[in-house]
Design a protein around this motif. Sequence first.
Motif, mmCIF file in Angstrom:
data_model
loop_
_atom_site.group_PDB
_atom_site.id
_atom_site.type_symbol
_atom_site.label_atom_id
_atom_site.label_comp_id
_atom_site.label_asym_id
_atom_site.label_seq_id
_atom_site.Cartn_x
_atom_site.Cartn_y
_atom_site.Cartn_z
ATOM 1 N N ASN A 1 -28.678 -0.209 35.399
ATOM 2 C CA ASN A 1 -28.593 0.763 36.493
ATOM 3 C C ASN A 1 -28.337 0.034 37.809
ATOM 4 N N LYS A 2 -27.315 0.475 38.534
ATOM 5 C CA LYS A 2 -26.936 -0.207 39.770
ATOM 6 C C LYS A 2 -28.092 -0.239 40.762
ATOM 7 N N GLY A 3 -28.199 -1.379 41.437
ATOM 8 C CA GLY A 3 -29.213 -1.547 42.470
ATOM 9 C C GLY A 3 -30.620 -1.827 41.987
ATOM 10 N N THR A 4 -30.863 -1.811 40.678
ATOM 11 C CA THR A 4 -32.219 -2.073 40.179
ATOM 12 C C THR A 4 -32.469 -3.573 40.102
ATOM 13 N N LYS A 5 -33.723 -3.925 40.038
ATOM 14 C CA LYS A 5 -34.133 -5.320 39.863
ATOM 15 C C LYS A 5 -34.269 -5.578 38.367
ATOM 16 N N VAL A 6 -33.701 -6.680 37.917
ATOM 17 C CA VAL A 6 -33.769 -7.072 36.510
ATOM 18 C C VAL A 6 -34.415 -8.447 36.427
ATOM 19 N N THR A 7 -35.374 -8.569 35.536
ATOM 20 C CA THR A 7 -35.992 -9.858 35.284
ATOM 21 C C THR A 7 -35.236 -10.536 34.149
ATOM 22 N N VAL A 8 -34.671 -11.687 34.446
ATOM 23 C CA VAL A 8 -33.977 -12.494 33.444
ATOM 24 C C VAL A 8 -34.965 -13.590 33.066
ATOM 25 N N ASP A 9 -35.495 -13.512 31.844
ATOM 26 C CA ASP A 9 -36.599 -14.371 31.432
ATOM 27 C C ASP A 9 -36.184 -15.271 30.274
ATOM 28 N N GLN A 10 -36.472 -16.562 30.416
ATOM 29 C CA GLN A 10 -36.198 -17.508 29.330
ATOM 30 C C GLN A 10 -37.337 -17.408 28.326
#
Length: 191
Positions: A60-69
């Motif tokens: 979803n545009k403008g949302t915060k995404v956590t990119v987690d290793q």
Amino acid sequence: MNKRTAVILSAPVMACSLALGPAVAAASAATPSALPAAQCFVEAKPGDATKSIVTGEGFNKGTKVTVDQTDGPGGVLVTVGEDGKFSVADQPNGKYTAAGGGLNATCLGGQAAQDAVNKNAVDAARKAGATEGFTIGKELAQAGNCDAKPKPKPLAQGLVPDAASQKAAKEAHDAAFDSAFNAAIKRYCTD
């Protein structure tokens, strides 16, 4: 997905499909899983074998995404762009997940990523061909040019599929264009 959610999500798709015509409606009804889904990819950073680039699409545009290793300490919070995509460079090599805005994805790498990119290219080309073909056919038919034989537009590429999939995407696009164009001509050209 429960039945109620499936009905709620597919009803607008069917309503839009019916407005486009029976051929497009049948294609939409036959592929309810064609709704966009979040995807994530990990690729090696060119020139630095110790780093990766993590990209995602369908968020979803403008949302915060956590990119987690998932196999190490790395992780970062990114904001999704207006196009539903994000990109994070200089990440440690490893396995990743991306989650935010109610969507999540396991980031694919290697051959799994290439297979997903190939499938996306063919599916997007088929959809674009059908939309373009029907639109052009309808416009020409309504203008009284029922004998026209237009050529499909060249494909625009996003993520890069391999050569075989580029060819398959072009073939899928052109076939969908021709089918949708002929359906529009048949529907709007009356003798």
